[in-house]
Design an enzyme around this catalytic site. Structure first.
Site, PDB file in Angstrom:
ATOM      1  N   TYR A  19      37.118  56.851  10.011  1.00  0.00           N
ATOM      2  CA  TYR A  19      37.176  58.327   9.885  1.00  0.00           C
ATOM      3  C   TYR A  19      37.297  58.966  11.196  1.00  0.00           C
ATOM      4  O   TYR A  19      36.419  58.681  12.365  1.00  0.00           O
ATOM      5  CB  TYR A  19      35.623  58.951   9.448  1.00  0.00           C
ATOM      6  CG  TYR A  19      35.484  60.417   9.580  1.00  0.00           C
ATOM      7  CD1 TYR A  19      35.695  61.171   8.292  1.00  0.00           C
ATOM      8  CD2 TYR A  19      35.126  60.988  10.667  1.00  0.00           C
ATOM      9  CE1 TYR A  19      35.547  62.563   8.416  1.00  0.00           C
ATOM     10  CE2 TYR A  19      34.951  62.376  10.681  1.00  0.00           C
ATOM     11  CZ  TYR A  19      34.963  63.201   9.550  1.00  0.00           C
ATOM     12  OH  TYR A  19      34.898  64.613   9.676  1.00  0.00           O
ATOM     13  N   ASP A  20      38.675  59.316  11.609  1.00  0.00           N
ATOM     14  CA  ASP A  20      39.015  59.827  12.863  1.00  0.00           C
ATOM     15  C   ASP A  20      40.343  60.593  12.808  1.00  0.00           C
ATOM     16  O   ASP A  20      40.675  60.648  11.736  1.00  0.00           O
ATOM     17  CB  ASP A  20      39.334  58.560  13.838  1.00  0.00           C
ATOM     18  CG  ASP A  20      39.052  58.653  15.309  1.00  0.00           C
ATOM     19  OD1 ASP A  20      39.509  60.041  15.820  1.00  0.00           O
ATOM     20  OD2 ASP A  20      38.231  57.983  15.909  1.00  0.00           O
ATOM     21  N   THR A  26      25.652  56.664  -0.350  1.00  0.00           N
ATOM     22  CA  THR A  26      24.556  56.805  -1.387  1.00  0.00           C
ATOM     23  C   THR A  26      23.166  56.979  -0.638  1.00  0.00           C
ATOM     24  O   THR A  26      22.467  57.084  -1.223  1.00  0.00           O
ATOM     25  CB  THR A  26      24.652  55.421  -1.916  1.00  0.00           C
ATOM     26  OG1 THR A  26      25.055  54.349  -1.113  1.00  0.00           O
ATOM     27  CG2 THR A  26      25.619  55.390  -3.211  1.00  0.00           C
ATOM     28  N   ARG A  70      20.236  48.707  -7.507  1.00  0.00           N
ATOM     29  CA  ARG A  70      18.898  48.058  -7.562  1.00  0.00           C
ATOM     30  C   ARG A  70      18.324  47.674  -8.930  1.00  0.00           C
ATOM     31  O   ARG A  70      18.247  48.707  -9.701  1.00  0.00           O
ATOM     32  CB  ARG A  70      17.840  49.264  -6.965  1.00  0.00           C
ATOM     33  CG  ARG A  70      18.285  49.534  -5.383  1.00  0.00           C
ATOM     34  CD  ARG A  70      17.678  48.082  -4.516  1.00  0.00           C
ATOM     35  NE  ARG A  70      18.057  48.580  -3.144  1.00  0.00           N
ATOM     36  CZ  ARG A  70      19.084  48.511  -2.518  1.00  0.00           C
ATOM     37  NH1 ARG A  70      20.324  48.064  -3.126  1.00  0.00           N
ATOM     38  NH2 ARG A  70      19.062  48.665  -1.093  1.00  0.00           N
ATOM     39  N   LYS A 109      34.844  52.101   6.791  1.00  0.00           N
ATOM     40  CA  LYS A 109      34.662  53.566   6.566  1.00  0.00           C
ATOM     41  C   LYS A 109      35.294  54.289   7.538  1.00  0.00           C
ATOM     42  O   LYS A 109      34.583  55.187   8.155  1.00  0.00           O
ATOM     43  CB  LYS A 109      33.259  53.811   6.532  1.00  0.00           C
ATOM     44  CG  LYS A 109      32.328  53.105   5.254  1.00  0.00           C
ATOM     45  CD  LYS A 109      30.993  53.674   4.904  1.00  0.00           C
ATOM     46  CE  LYS A 109      30.395  53.143   3.824  1.00  0.00           C
ATOM     47  NZ  LYS A 109      29.785  51.646   4.208  1.00  0.00           N
TER      48      LYS A 109
HETATM   49  O1  C5P Z   1      21.768  46.608   1.015  1.00  0.00           O
HETATM   50  P1  C5P Z   1      22.346  47.257   0.009  1.00  0.00           P
HETATM   51  O2  C5P Z   1      22.472  47.030  -1.344  1.00  0.00           O
HETATM   52  O3  C5P Z   1      21.824  48.905   0.088  1.00  0.00           O
HETATM   53  O4  C5P Z   1      23.929  47.570   0.375  1.00  0.00           O
HETATM   54  C1  C5P Z   1      24.898  48.333   0.461  1.00  0.00           C
HETATM   55  C2  C5P Z   1      26.261  48.348   1.046  1.00  0.00           C
HETATM   56  O5  C5P Z   1      27.001  49.247   0.585  1.00  0.00           O
HETATM   57  C3  C5P Z   1      25.840  48.432   2.537  1.00  0.00           C
HETATM   58  O6  C5P Z   1      26.881  47.459   3.182  1.00  0.00           O
HETATM   59  C4  C5P Z   1      26.451  49.896   2.887  1.00  0.00           C
HETATM   60  O7  C5P Z   1      27.193  50.052   3.864  1.00  0.00           O
HETATM   61  C5  C5P Z   1      27.527  49.784   1.720  1.00  0.00           C
HETATM   62  N1  C5P Z   1      27.719  51.275   1.202  1.00  0.00           N
HETATM   63  C6  C5P Z   1      26.794  52.295   0.816  1.00  0.00           C
HETATM   64  N2  C5P Z   1      27.153  53.390   0.485  1.00  0.00           N
HETATM   65  C7  C5P Z   1      28.345  53.938   0.414  1.00  0.00           C
HETATM   66  C8  C5P Z   1      29.489  53.090   0.986  1.00  0.00           C
HETATM   67  C9  C5P Z   1      29.112  51.978   1.296  1.00  0.00           C
HETATM   68  O8  C5P Z   1      25.652  51.953   0.724  1.00  0.00           O
HETATM   69  N3  C5P Z   1      28.779  55.180   0.096  1.00  0.00           N
END
Ligand code: C5P
Length: 230
Positions: free
Chosen positions: A64-65, A119, A180, A62
């Protein structure tokens, strides 16, 4: 569905733990996502170790800079030939365009993916950091900017997939974390949906982390996720 769209987020600080999980889940996933937790502990050596599994790799840093810093870092990342890598769209058009130009210059096949809204945000928490409007509106605006700058796709939550697909069709790949299957534990994710619904709504890739990696039997959990979208 031919290709398995499940990328497992291996968010661990230990290469041994990572390998233990990957050995169990490899037959049931389409790729591996490595992010900041893994990289800041296991480093380049860790990435090289995981490359040996011969599964598509998603390097999720990700970025960002300022444009120059992001471009130079991206050049290092592209040397690993990941299938996907991420930049924050809110880094702006100069940053994104420099990265797209670099990709062309290097003849790289890596998909440059723009993170829209994390998210873990909801409408209240984006307002808190000075962003107005709803998450949905912001995801749409940032997706338009990503497309305009020549990015290959975006990351959004399952809640915005339909909106993005309706507006941009298949011009952008849509990658979706926040998956989920059971709603009782969302961890820190705020905008979640099941794997089946995310695929139905049009996600190209779904990222699943803790529901697989923290399960008592990660292999079984990955298999159940895969079955749920067949
Ligand atoms: O454990 P979980 O299913 O919540 O993991 C979600 C993964 O997706 C994490 O590695 C997180 O860094 C990544 N992610 C996210 N939301 C975003 C981009 C990436 O949760 N917008």
């Amino acid at each position: 569905m031919t290709k398995n769209p499940i990328y497992c987020a291996i968010d661990t600080s230990s290469i041994d733990d990572a390998e233990k999980i990957i050995n169990q889940i490899a037959p049931h996933i389409g790729g591996i996502k490595l992010g900041l937790e893994f990289f800041t502990s296991c480093g380049i050596k860790g990435i090289e170790q995981i490359e040996r599994y011969d599964l598509p790799l998603f390097l999720d840093f990700k970025l960002y800079d300022i444009p120059n810093t992001v471009k130079k870092s991206l050049q290092n990342i592209l040397s690993y030939n990941p299938t996907y890598t991420t930049l924050h769209v809110s880094g702006g058009s100069n940053m994104l365009k420099e990265c797209v130009d670099l990709k062309k210059e290097l003849n790289s096949n890596t998909n440059l993916i723009g993170v829209t809204m994390l998210t873990s945000f909801d409408d209240d928490s984006i307002n808190e950091i000075g962003i107005s409007g709803t998450v949905n509106e912001n995801v749409k605006n940032l997706s338009a900017l990503a497309l305009d700058c020549g990015m290959d796709g975006i990351v959004c939550s399952p809640m915005e997939i339909r909106n993005v697909r309706e507006t941009f069709g298949s011009k952008l790949k849509v990658i979706v974390p926040g998956i989920r299957n059971q709603t009782k534990n969302n961890d820190d994710q705020k905008r979640t949906l099941s794997a089946k619904k995310a695929i139905e709504f049009g996600a190209d890739i779904i990222v699943v982390g803790r529901p697989i990696t923290s399960a008592e039997e990660p292999g079984k959990a990955a298999e159940i996720f895969h079955q749920s979208i067949k």
